[in-house]
Scaffold this motif. Structure first.
Motif, PDB file in Angstrom:
ATOM      1  N   ARG A 176      53.151  48.524  32.443  1.00 30.17           N
ATOM      2  CA  ARG A 176      52.527  48.041  33.686  1.00 30.17           C
ATOM      3  C   ARG A 176      53.557  47.875  34.810  1.00 30.17           C
ATOM      4  O   ARG A 176      53.216  48.006  35.992  1.00 30.17           O
ATOM      5  N   LYS A 177      54.802  47.634  34.439  1.00 29.26           N
ATOM      6  CA  LYS A 177      55.856  47.622  35.459  1.00 29.26           C
ATOM      7  C   LYS A 177      56.025  49.016  36.057  1.00 29.26           C
ATOM      8  O   LYS A 177      56.323  49.171  37.245  1.00 29.26           O
ATOM      9  N   MET A 178      55.829  50.047  35.230  1.00 32.51           N
ATOM     10  CA  MET A 178      55.992  51.429  35.691  1.00 32.51           C
ATOM     11  C   MET A 178      54.850  51.851  36.626  1.00 32.51           C
ATOM     12  O   MET A 178      55.083  52.480  37.656  1.00 32.51           O
ATOM     13  N   VAL A 179      53.603  51.522  36.269  1.00 36.81           N
ATOM     14  CA  VAL A 179      52.450  52.038  37.029  1.00 36.81           C
ATOM     15  C   VAL A 179      52.002  51.092  38.132  1.00 36.81           C
ATOM     16  O   VAL A 179      51.240  51.492  39.023  1.00 36.81           O
ATOM     17  N   GLY A 180      52.470  49.839  38.101  1.00 40.75           N
ATOM     18  CA  GLY A 180      52.089  48.886  39.134  1.00 40.75           C
ATOM     19  C   GLY A 180      50.699  48.317  38.905  1.00 40.75           C
ATOM     20  O   GLY A 180      50.085  48.511  37.856  1.00 40.75           O
ATOM     21  N   ASP A 181      50.187  47.644  39.937  1.00 37.84           N
ATOM     22  CA  ASP A 181      48.886  46.966  39.825  1.00 37.84           C
ATOM     23  C   ASP A 181      47.838  47.529  40.776  1.00 37.84           C
ATOM     24  O   ASP A 181      46.678  47.114  40.732  1.00 37.84           O
ATOM     25  N   GLU A 182      48.236  48.454  41.639  1.00 36.90           N
ATOM     26  CA  GLU A 182      47.327  48.943  42.678  1.00 36.90           C
ATOM     27  C   GLU A 182      46.787  50.321  42.340  1.00 36.90           C
ATOM     28  O   GLU A 182      47.504  51.179  41.811  1.00 36.90           O
ATOM     29  N   TRP A 183      45.513  50.540  42.667  1.00 34.16           N
ATOM     30  CA  TRP A 183      44.892  51.848  42.513  1.00 34.16           C
ATOM     31  C   TRP A 183      44.678  52.490  43.882  1.00 34.16           C
ATOM     32  O   TRP A 183      44.234  51.840  44.819  1.00 34.16           O
ATOM     33  N   THR A 184      45.030  53.762  43.996  1.00 33.48           N
ATOM     34  CA  THR A 184      44.698  54.537  45.188  1.00 33.48           C
ATOM     35  C   THR A 184      43.977  55.798  44.724  1.00 33.48           C
ATOM     36  O   THR A 184      44.307  56.347  43.665  1.00 33.48           O
ATOM     37  N   PRO A 185      42.952  56.261  45.479  1.00 33.57           N
ATOM     38  CA  PRO A 185      42.189  57.437  45.054  1.00 33.57           C
ATOM     39  C   PRO A 185      43.093  58.635  44.795  1.00 33.57           C
ATOM     40  O   PRO A 185      43.966  58.962  45.603  1.00 33.57           O
ATOM     41  N   GLY A 186      42.912  59.263  43.643  1.00 28.40           N
ATOM     42  CA  GLY A 186      43.706  60.431  43.293  1.00 28.40           C
ATOM     43  C   GLY A 186      45.068  60.100  42.725  1.00 28.40           C
ATOM     44  O   GLY A 186      45.868  60.999  42.476  1.00 28.40           O
ATOM     45  N   LYS A 187      45.348  58.809  42.493  1.00 25.98           N
ATOM     46  CA  LYS A 187      46.654  58.394  41.957  1.00 25.98           C
ATOM     47  C   LYS A 187      46.944  59.124  40.649  1.00 25.98           C
ATOM     48  O   LYS A 187      46.085  59.203  39.778  1.00 25.98           O
ATOM     49  N   ASN A 188      48.149  59.638  40.527  1.00 28.36           N
ATOM     50  CA  ASN A 188      48.528  60.408  39.338  1.00 28.36           C
ATOM     51  C   ASN A 188      49.493  59.590  38.485  1.00 28.36           C
ATOM     52  O   ASN A 188      50.657  59.439  38.822  1.00 28.36           O
ATOM     53  N   CYS A 189      48.988  59.033  37.393  1.00 24.70           N
ATOM     54  CA  CYS A 189      49.835  58.281  36.468  1.00 24.70           C
ATOM     55  C   CYS A 189      49.231  58.416  35.077  1.00 24.70           C
ATOM     56  O   CYS A 189      48.066  58.773  34.937  1.00 24.70           O
ATOM     57  N   PRO A 190      50.021  58.145  34.026  1.00 23.17           N
ATOM     58  CA  PRO A 190      49.533  58.391  32.667  1.00 23.17           C
ATOM     59  C   PRO A 190      48.264  57.620  32.313  1.00 23.17           C
ATOM     60  O   PRO A 190      47.418  58.108  31.563  1.00 23.17           O
ATOM     61  N   PHE A 191      48.127  56.388  32.832  1.00 24.09           N
ATOM     62  CA  PHE A 191      46.943  55.564  32.580  1.00 24.09           C
ATOM     63  C   PHE A 191      46.822  54.627  33.759  1.00 24.09           C
ATOM     64  O   PHE A 191      47.793  53.976  34.136  1.00 24.09           O
ATOM     65  N   ASP A 192      45.640  54.548  34.369  1.00 25.15           N
ATOM     66  CA  ASP A 192      45.582  53.893  35.676  1.00 25.15           C
ATOM     67  C   ASP A 192      45.853  52.382  35.588  1.00 25.15           C
ATOM     68  O   ASP A 192      45.643  51.762  34.546  1.00 25.15           O
ATOM     69  N   PRO A 193      46.363  51.776  36.676  1.00 23.56           N
ATOM     70  CA  PRO A 193      46.789  50.373  36.644  1.00 23.56           C
ATOM     71  C   PRO A 193      45.670  49.403  36.288  1.00 23.56           C
ATOM     72  O   PRO A 193      45.911  48.417  35.582  1.00 23.56           O
ATOM     73  N   ILE A 194      44.458  49.663  36.754  1.00 22.39           N
ATOM     74  CA  ILE A 194      43.346  48.751  36.487  1.00 22.39           C
ATOM     75  C   ILE A 194      42.961  48.823  35.005  1.00 22.39           C
ATOM     76  O   ILE A 194      42.725  47.804  34.352  1.00 22.39           O
TER      77      ILE A 194
END
Length: 232
Positions: A176-194
């Motif tokens: 969670r430190k890597m992906v953060g806590d915020e979601w933005t449309p189209g965000k590219n990360c291994p598993f979304d923050p939410i």
């Protein structure tokens, strides 16, 4: 036994629907399900190329000054892309999937009558990863398998940082430190923050793995040794 697979939209439709992959993937899943009729799969479809193409078009229109960019509107565009991908996946599974595509994973009266249940995007504020977590909670699946183009989670974006290293395991706190806590449309990360926040609260395990090696996916389904990253 219920397993949840969050299937990245870039796998289903990288630029158009990947017929070869879908054919092989559906055949592998059917074979696994046929070995034990108590087995069930929940498949959550991402948006892929349709989401990116239409979201980028909307951004370009906004940048031209013709309208004001609205992140919620961009999310809805992506959600609609997940729904057409999900309808395609449901159709490919035929009689294995007896229920309509799930749009809202929190409904009390969700039915799961066949061996396959297919879901798509619900509402703005997160990706289909979050829908997968909600469905895992509802149908008592303790592990979410997140399938994408990457075989493992890296310490950093390997496309930008040549020193980034692949990980076999990582704790929720570190992830969670890597992906953060915020979601933005189209965000590219291994598993979304939410999704990550909710999964960590539920003490779920998430396995991130590549999708092209079907034998590896089968190993994950069978709780055997696999290539990927376990978050938990």
């Amino acid at each position: 036994m219920t397993k949840v697979l969050s299937v990245g939209g870039s796998i289903i439709a990288p630029d158009k629907p990947d017929v070869d992959f879908l054919s092989a993937f559906v055949a592998m899943c059917r074979e696994w399900l046929d070995q034990d009729k108590s087995r069930r799969l929940i498949l959550v479809a991402g948006g892929g190329a349709p989401a990116r193409v239409y979201q980028n078009a909307y951004k370009e229109v906004a940048e031209s000054g013709s309208t004001q960019f609205d992140s919620s509107a961009a999310d809805w565009i992506g959600i609609m892309a997940t729904r057409i991908n999900a309808q395609l996946v449901k159709a490919c599974f035929g009689d294995y999937c007896k229920n309509d595509v799930v749009y809202n994973p929190t409904l009390d009266d969700l039915k799961f009558d066949g061996q396959v249940l297919v879901a798509a995007g619900w509402k703005p504020g997160f990706s289909t990863d979050t829908d997968a977590v909600y469905l895992g909670e509802k149908f008592d699946a303790k592990t979410i398998v997140n399938l994408s183009n990457i075989e493992k989670v890296y310490t950093d974006d390997p496309r930008k940082n040549p020193d980034a290293k692949p990980l076999d395991t990582i704790s929720w706190a570190d992830f969670r430190k890597m992906v953060g806590d915020e979601w933005t449309p189209g965000k590219n990360c291994p598993f979304d923050p939410i999704a990550s926040k909710k999964a960590s609260e539920l003490e779920m395990k998430v396995i991130c793995a590549g999708v092209k090696n079907l034998n590896n996916i089968k190993a994950i389904l069978n709780d055997e040794e696999f290539t990927g990253t376990t978050i938990g």
